[in-house]
Write a protein that holds these residues in place. Structure first.
Motif, PDB file in Angstrom:
ATOM      1  N   UNK A 257       0.811  -1.307  -0.157  1.00 22.86           N
ATOM      2  CA  UNK A 257      -0.064   0.037  -0.026  1.00 22.86           C
ATOM      3  C   UNK A 257       0.892   1.262   0.162  1.00 22.86           C
ATOM      4  N   UNK A 258       0.454   2.143  -0.619  1.00 21.50           N
ATOM      5  CA  UNK A 258       1.193   3.656  -0.736  1.00 21.50           C
ATOM      6  C   UNK A 258       0.642   4.291   0.673  1.00 21.50           C
TER       7      UNK A 258
ATOM      8  N   UNK B 239      -0.512  12.479   4.688  1.00 20.86           N
ATOM      9  CA  UNK B 239      -1.466  12.343   6.095  1.00 20.86           C
ATOM     10  C   UNK B 239      -0.958  11.159   6.906  1.00 20.86           C
ATOM     11  N   UNK B 240      -1.144  10.145   6.190  1.00 22.44           N
ATOM     12  CA  UNK B 240      -0.609   8.743   6.973  1.00 22.44           C
ATOM     13  C   UNK B 240       0.900   8.878   7.411  1.00 22.44           C
TER      14      UNK B 240
ATOM     15  N   UNK C 186       4.840  10.088  11.766  1.00 20.61           N
ATOM     16  CA  UNK C 186       5.920  10.829  12.550  1.00 20.61           C
ATOM     17  C   UNK C 186       5.361  11.029  14.067  1.00 20.61           C
ATOM     18  N   UNK C 187       4.120  11.340  14.211  1.00 21.32           N
ATOM     19  CA  UNK C 187       3.489  11.582  15.569  1.00 21.32           C
ATOM     20  C   UNK C 187       3.814  10.305  16.436  1.00 21.32           C
ATOM     21  N   UNK C 188       3.423   8.972  15.890  1.00 17.89           N
ATOM     22  CA  UNK C 188       3.763   7.964  16.801  1.00 17.89           C
ATOM     23  C   UNK C 188       5.096   7.585  17.308  1.00 17.89           C
TER      24      UNK C 188
ATOM     25  N   UNK D 187       4.830  18.303   8.550  1.00 19.13           N
ATOM     26  CA  UNK D 187       5.445  17.306   8.399  1.00 19.13           C
ATOM     27  C   UNK D 187       6.919  17.788   8.933  1.00 19.13           C
ATOM     28  N   UNK D 188       7.269  18.989   8.212  1.00 16.13           N
ATOM     29  CA  UNK D 188       8.738  19.695   8.655  1.00 16.13           C
ATOM     30  C   UNK D 188       8.849  19.760  10.074  1.00 16.13           C
TER      31      UNK D 188
END
Length: 164
Positions: free
Chosen positions: A12-13, A17-18, A23-25, A127-128
Motif C-alpha cells: 500500500x502507498x 497524512x498517513x 511521525x507523531x507515533x 511534516x517539517x
C-alpha cells in the motif's frame, strides 16, 4: 511481470497524512523513552548534563487525554528574547501520539507559510516541524538528556502560559 514489480503493486502507498501520523507515533515513542511525561506534574523541568545547553521542559497543562508541553533550550534568541529553538507539543495519551503544534526556529509559522495557507502547505509544514522534533529528540537522547537528568518542577512563568 518481474517479482519486484509484483511486490510493489501489493504494497500500500502511504499518503502524506498517513506519513504525518507515523511521525507523531515515532515522536511519541522517542519522547516517552526520553522524559516519561506521564510521571511529570505541571511545572518547569530542566535537564542538565553539564554541556552549557540545558533543556527546559514545561508541562503547561494536563488533561484527561492530552498534555500540553513546551520543549526548549534555556537560552533566548538575542533579537526577540524568546527561547530558540522552541517547540510546543501536545501528547495524545490514548492515541499514543506526540504532535509539535508549533515551533519557533528563528521565525513564526505565519512568516513561513502565511496566514491563510492551502491545506497541502499546512500538512507540509506540520511534516517539517515534526521531522525536526524527531531529530531533536534523537539528538537530546544521544547527548544524554532524559529522566535521570531532569530537575524540577518549578513554577512556570506566566509568559509561557500566555503564549500557548
Amino acid at each position: 511481470m518481474s517479482t519486484a514489480a509484483a511486490t510493489a503493486e501489493r504494497l500500500p502507498r502511504l499518503n502524506r497524512f498517513g506519513w504525518l501520523m507515523g511521525l507523531y507515533a515515532e515522536n511519541h515513542a522517542r519522547f516517552q523513552r526520553l522524559f516519561a511525561p506521564a510521571a511529570l506534574e505541571a511545572g518547569r523541568y530542566r535537564s542538565v548534563i553539564g554541556d552549557g545547553l540545558d533543556v527546559c521542559l514545561d508541562v503547561i497543562e494536563r488533561h484527561r487525554y492530552t498534555t500540553e508541553l513546551r520543549l526548549t533550550y534555556a537560552m533566548p534568541d538575542p533579537v526577540t528574547g524568546e527561547p530558540d529553538p522552541s517547540a510546543y507539543l501536545r501528547v495524545y495519551h490514548d492515541a499514543r501520539q506526540l504532535e509539535a503544534t508549533h515551533c519557533y526556529i528563528g521565525r513564526r509559522w505565519q512568516d513561513v507559510i502565511g496566514l491563510y495557507p492551502p491545506p497541502a502547505e499546512v500538512i507540509g509544514h506540520r511534516m517539517r516541524m515534526n521531522t525536526f522534533l524527531g531529530k531533536w529528540l534523537e539528538y537530546l537522547a544521544e547527548r544524554g538528556h532524559g529522566v535521570a537528568t531532569l530537575q524540577g518542577p518549578e513554577a512556570i512563568p506566566k509568559k509561557v502560559i500566555e503564549m500557548s
